[in-house]
Write an enzyme that holds these catalytic residues in place. Sequence first.
Site: not given
Length: 138
Positions: A96, A98, A90, A92
Amino acid sequence: MACVFCDIVAGTVEADVVLETPSLLAFLDQRPVFEGHVLLIPRAHVPTLPDLPAELRDPFLAAAQRLARAVVAGLGAQGSFVAMNNTVSQSVPHLHLHVVPRTKGDGLRGFFWPRRRYADGERAAVAARLREALASLD
């Protein structure tokens, strides 16, 4: 600790936003796999999928579905690759998802994970351990 995705939400880091709701934000990845590669995030800092509050689960998945349809309708993709990492790989530490537009023959080879077979009885034992873990999470 600084979070670039929180900075995007705050407006202090620029992003090409494609979807906004009161609780979610989606924007183009700055280093896309293919043109139209989108990242979907909760506006609140949520590190991983297991940390996502229950009230955001349905809106998060609904937004992912909309984005998957949008890359087909808007970009002429034939489909999409939808994925997320939790902690490992990961880049960041803010949840999140994609959404990557896909077209047959686009060259994306997917994951090259080594495969193995279960030993006799091992599969049932692993399934039982997972069922037990799921029951304890309810």
